[in-house]
Scaffold this active site. Sequence first.
Site, PDB file in Angstrom:
ATOM      1  N   GLU A 242      13.025  17.740  13.288  1.00  0.00           N
ATOM      2  CA  GLU A 242      13.702  17.518  14.576  1.00  0.00           C
ATOM      3  C   GLU A 242      15.114  16.955  14.409  1.00  0.00           C
ATOM      4  OE1 GLU A 242      14.421  18.154  17.914  1.00  0.00           O
ATOM      5  OE2 GLU A 242      12.251  18.012  18.123  1.00  0.00           O
TER       6      GLU A 242
ATOM      7  N   GLY B  85      35.041   6.601  12.281  1.00  0.00           N
ATOM      8  CA  GLY B  85      33.777   6.779  11.553  1.00  0.00           C
ATOM      9  C   GLY B  85      32.959   7.973  12.009  1.00  0.00           C
TER      10      GLY B  85
ATOM     11  N   LYS C 160      22.842  24.436  11.599  1.00  0.00           N
ATOM     12  CA  LYS C 160      21.937  24.106  12.709  1.00  0.00           C
ATOM     13  C   LYS C 160      21.619  25.357  13.539  1.00  0.00           C
ATOM     14  CE  LYS C 160      23.939  19.469  12.881  1.00  0.00           C
ATOM     15  NZ  LYS C 160      25.071  18.693  13.423  1.00  0.00           N
TER      16      LYS C 160
ATOM     17  N   ILE D 280      18.562  14.682  20.123  1.00  0.00           N
ATOM     18  CA  ILE D 280      18.086  15.566  21.197  1.00  0.00           C
ATOM     19  C   ILE D 280      16.826  16.295  20.722  1.00  0.00           C
ATOM     20  CG2 ILE D 280      18.670  17.542  22.667  1.00  0.00           C
ATOM     21  CD1 ILE D 280      21.633  16.954  22.168  1.00  0.00           C
TER      22      ILE D 280
ATOM     23  N   GLY E 183      24.203   9.701  14.350  1.00  0.00           N
ATOM     24  CA  GLY E 183      24.194   8.243  14.437  1.00  0.00           C
ATOM     25  C   GLY E 183      22.858   7.662  14.017  1.00  0.00           C
TER      26      GLY E 183
ATOM     27  N   ALA F  63      13.313   5.221  -1.988  1.00  0.00           N
ATOM     28  CA  ALA F  63      14.204   5.585  -3.109  1.00  0.00           C
ATOM     29  C   ALA F  63      15.649   5.539  -2.627  1.00  0.00           C
ATOM     30  CB  ALA F  63      13.875   6.982  -3.624  1.00  0.00           C
TER      31      ALA F  63
ATOM     32  N   VAL G 102      20.760   7.326   8.379  1.00  0.00           N
ATOM     33  CA  VAL G 102      19.530   7.784   9.048  1.00  0.00           C
ATOM     34  C   VAL G 102      18.296   7.054   8.480  1.00  0.00           C
ATOM     35  CG1 VAL G 102      18.158   9.784   9.717  1.00  0.00           C
ATOM     36  CG2 VAL G 102      20.623  10.034   9.415  1.00  0.00           C
TER      37      VAL G 102
HETATM   38  P1  NDP Z   1      23.922   8.470   3.884  1.00  0.00           P
HETATM   39  O1  NDP Z   1      24.968   8.854   2.903  1.00  0.00           O
HETATM   40  O2  NDP Z   1      24.244   7.414   4.875  1.00  0.00           O
HETATM   41  O3  NDP Z   1      22.611   7.997   3.098  1.00  0.00           O
HETATM   42  C1  NDP Z   1      22.122   8.668   1.985  1.00  0.00           C
HETATM   43  C2  NDP Z   1      21.054   7.830   1.350  1.00  0.00           C
HETATM   44  O4  NDP Z   1      20.557   8.545   0.240  1.00  0.00           O
HETATM   45  C3  NDP Z   1      21.542   6.473   0.826  1.00  0.00           C
HETATM   46  O5  NDP Z   1      20.577   5.500   1.088  1.00  0.00           O
HETATM   47  C4  NDP Z   1      21.662   6.717  -0.672  1.00  0.00           C
HETATM   48  O6  NDP Z   1      21.413   5.567  -1.456  1.00  0.00           O
HETATM   49  C5  NDP Z   1      20.545   7.703  -0.899  1.00  0.00           C
HETATM   50  N1  NDP Z   1      20.779   8.501  -2.091  1.00  0.00           N
HETATM   51  C6  NDP Z   1      21.833   9.292  -2.356  1.00  0.00           C
HETATM   52  N2  NDP Z   1      21.694   9.873  -3.569  1.00  0.00           N
HETATM   53  C7  NDP Z   1      20.526   9.430  -4.062  1.00  0.00           C
HETATM   54  C8  NDP Z   1      19.830   9.640  -5.270  1.00  0.00           C
HETATM   55  N3  NDP Z   1      20.322  10.441  -6.202  1.00  0.00           N
HETATM   56  N4  NDP Z   1      18.656   9.022  -5.451  1.00  0.00           N
HETATM   57  C9  NDP Z   1      18.139   8.186  -4.504  1.00  0.00           C
HETATM   58  N5  NDP Z   1      18.757   7.959  -3.334  1.00  0.00           N
HETATM   59  C10 NDP Z   1      19.935   8.567  -3.112  1.00  0.00           C
HETATM   60  O7  NDP Z   1      23.476   9.810   4.610  1.00  0.00           O
HETATM   61  P2  NDP Z   1      22.954   9.980   6.088  1.00  0.00           P
HETATM   62  O8  NDP Z   1      21.914   8.989   6.367  1.00  0.00           O
HETATM   63  O9  NDP Z   1      24.122  10.085   7.005  1.00  0.00           O
HETATM   64  O10 NDP Z   1      22.332  11.461   6.035  1.00  0.00           O
HETATM   65  C11 NDP Z   1      21.055  11.700   5.487  1.00  0.00           C
HETATM   66  C12 NDP Z   1      20.580  13.091   5.920  1.00  0.00           C
HETATM   67  O11 NDP Z   1      20.501  13.138   7.339  1.00  0.00           O
HETATM   68  C13 NDP Z   1      21.527  14.234   5.543  1.00  0.00           C
HETATM   69  O12 NDP Z   1      20.781  15.374   5.259  1.00  0.00           O
HETATM   70  C14 NDP Z   1      22.348  14.445   6.818  1.00  0.00           C
HETATM   71  O13 NDP Z   1      22.869  15.745   6.921  1.00  0.00           O
HETATM   72  C15 NDP Z   1      21.279  14.211   7.850  1.00  0.00           C
HETATM   73  N6  NDP Z   1      21.768  13.831   9.170  1.00  0.00           N
HETATM   74  C16 NDP Z   1      22.628  12.806   9.307  1.00  0.00           C
HETATM   75  C17 NDP Z   1      23.034  12.382  10.563  1.00  0.00           C
HETATM   76  C18 NDP Z   1      23.919  11.224  10.741  1.00  0.00           C
HETATM   77  O14 NDP Z   1      24.196  10.847  11.889  1.00  0.00           O
HETATM   78  N7  NDP Z   1      24.404  10.565   9.684  1.00  0.00           N
HETATM   79  C19 NDP Z   1      22.562  13.096  11.768  1.00  0.00           C
HETATM   80  C20 NDP Z   1      21.622  14.166  11.504  1.00  0.00           C
HETATM   81  C21 NDP Z   1      21.259  14.519  10.249  1.00  0.00           C
HETATM   82  P3  NDP Z   1      22.361   4.236  -1.419  1.00  0.00           P
HETATM   83  O15 NDP Z   1      22.108   3.653  -0.070  1.00  0.00           O
HETATM   84  O16 NDP Z   1      21.869   3.411  -2.504  1.00  0.00           O
HETATM   85  O17 NDP Z   1      23.743   4.760  -1.573  1.00  0.00           O
HETATM   86  N1  HSE Z   2      28.288  15.725  10.860  1.00  0.00           N
HETATM   87  C1  HSE Z   2      27.371  15.954  11.910  1.00  0.00           C
HETATM   88  C2  HSE Z   2      28.101  15.980  13.243  1.00  0.00           C
HETATM   89  C3  HSE Z   2      26.337  14.856  11.880  1.00  0.00           C
HETATM   90  O1  HSE Z   2      29.297  15.665  13.303  1.00  0.00           O
HETATM   91  O2  HSE Z   2      27.506  16.341  14.251  1.00  0.00           O
HETATM   92  C4  HSE Z   2      25.021  15.221  12.475  1.00  0.00           C
HETATM   93  O3  HSE Z   2      24.450  16.349  11.985  1.00  0.00           O
END
Ligand code: NDP
Ligand code: HSE
Length: 433
Positions: free
Chosen positions: A129, A187, A205, A136, A302, A43, A14
Site C-alpha cells: 500500500e 526537505g 507507481k 492514500i 512523509g 536491520a 518510513v
Molecule cells: P531512508 O533513507 O529514510 O531510510 C532507509 C533506511 O534503510 C535507513 O534506516 C537505513 O539505515 C537503512 N539502510 C540503508 N541501507 C541499508 C543496508 N545496506 N543495510 C541495512 N539497512 C540499510 O528511506 P525512506 O524511509 O525514505 O524510504 C524507504 C522506502 O520507502 C523506499 O523504498 C522509498 O521509496 C519508500 N517510500 C518512501 C516515502 C517517503 O516519504 N520517504 C514514501 C513512500 C515510499 P540507517 O538509518 O542506519 O542509515
Molecule cells: N519521492 C516521492 C515523492 C516520495 O516525491 O512523492 C514518495 O514516494
Amino acid sequence: MKPIKVGLLGLGVVGGGTWKVLNQNADEIARRAGRRIEVAAVAVRDVAKAKELVGDHIHITTDGMDVVLNPDIDVVVELVGGDTLAKDWVMKAIEQGKHVVTANKALLATHGNEVFAAAQKQNVMVAFEAAVAGGIPIIKAMREGLTANRIQWVAGIINGTTNFILSEMRSQGLSFADALADAQRLGYAEADPTFDIEGVDAAHKLSLLSSLAFGVPVQFDKAHIEGITTLAAEDIAHAERLGYTVKLLGITRAREQGIELRVHPTLVPSESMLANVQGAMNAVMVHGDAVGSTVYYGAGAGELPTASAVVADLVDVARLVDADHDHRVPYLAFQQNAMADTPIMAMDDVQSAYYLRLRVEDRPGVLADIARILADTSISIGSMFQEPAVNDETDIIFLTHEAREGDILNAILKIQTLDFVRSPVTRLRVETL
Ligand code: NDP
Ligand code: HSE
C-alpha cells in the site's frame, strides 16, 4: 491470539514512522487486527542511531539477511529502498515462507512480476500500500473497493516533489531551477531528485496502478516517461491564461488498441479537482464503468502518512495469516491465472489534445503556413492566440483538438523546418479527464 512478529528492514523516514505508529497506536491496532503486532528485529546501517529510537530490548543488526532468516519473524517489512539488496531480502523472505510488506515502488515496478510469482508459489502475502501515493489507501480501493468495475482509466498526481515544484512555479512564477531549490531546502526533494523530476518515480507507481486497473503484468519498461525539467515558467503562465494548470500526471487508460501508460506534464482544466491539488499532496482519479469517477486525495509521502499505509498492510497480514492463500486478495487485484496480455500502446498511437507554442518571426503568411501544415497532418485547431511582438518576434499558442501523437510529432518536424520559426516548438498534452 499469538502476536505477529515483524522484522523491520530500515528505520529511516518510513521505518522510523512505522515503529512510532506501531507503538503509539498499539492497543487500537491490536483491537483491529485481533492480535498484537510486535517488532522483533531491526536491520539498519547505524546501530547506535537505531538504539536511540527503539531502545535496547529489540535485536538490531546491520545485516538484513539476519532478520530475513530469523525463524521468529513472521513478516518482513522492507523499508530500505532500491532494487539490489532489497530484492535479495524480499526474495529470500518469500523463499522462507515469510510474508512481506514493502513501500518500495522501484523494486515492484522493475521486479514485481517475479516477486508476485514467487510469493504465489510459497503461499505468502506481499502487500505494498505504501508504494503508491504514500498514505492514500489507493491499492486497497482498487483491489477491493472498486472490484465490481471494469476500470476505464486512472489519472493521478503521484509524485509530491514535482507537484510541489509545479505549484511553486505557478503561484510564485518561479523557474524550474528555483522551485527545485526550494523543494530541496524544505526537505521535499531528495539530494538526488532525479527519479522525481524525470518522472521515473511516478512511472514506477503508475505501472503498479495500471496492473491493478487492468489485470496485466507490471510493465514499467513500456511506460512513456517525461519529467518536468524542461518545463518553462512562461508555458505555465500561458496555460493559466487559457484556463489550465500544468500537473505531472500519470495516466493509464484502456483503449481498443491496448493500454496507455504514460507520465508527462499535462494541462488540466484549472477548475478540475486535480488542478487544485497543491504542494506535495497527491491525488488519484479512478474511473470505473459502474461507479463513474472517484478521487482519492492525501499525503503521498512523509514519515507518519507512509507509515499509516505500512501498518494497514501489517493489519491485513495479521488478519489473514491463517487464511487459505486462495481466499486472500490477489496481489494485483486479479487472480494470478487470470492475468491478461493486453499490449501497452506505442506512444505514437495515443490520442490527446495538445498545447503548442511556437516562437516565430512576426510577418505576413506565418500563421497561414503553420495552419496549412496542421491541416495537412489532420490536426484540428481548437483555439489560438498570439503574444504582442517584441523585436519582430512573437509567440503563437495553439490548442488543438484530439489528435494522434504520431501526427503531432510529424507536424512539429515540418513546422520546425520553416525559416521563420525561431526556437524549438513546445508541445504539452491537454487532458480534460
Ligand atoms: P531512508 O533513507 O529514510 O531510510 C532507509 C533506511 O534503510 C535507513 O534506516 C537505513 O539505515 C537503512 N539502510 C540503508 N541501507 C541499508 C543496508 N545496506 N543495510 C541495512 N539497512 C540499510 O528511506 P525512506 O524511509 O525514505 O524510504 C524507504 C522506502 O520507502 C523506499 O523504498 C522509498 O521509496 C519508500 N517510500 C518512501 C516515502 C517517503 O516519504 N520517504 C514514501 C513512500 C515510499 P540507517 O538509518 O542506519 O542509515
Ligand atoms: N519521492 C516521492 C515523492 C516520495 O516525491 O512523492 C514518495 O514516494
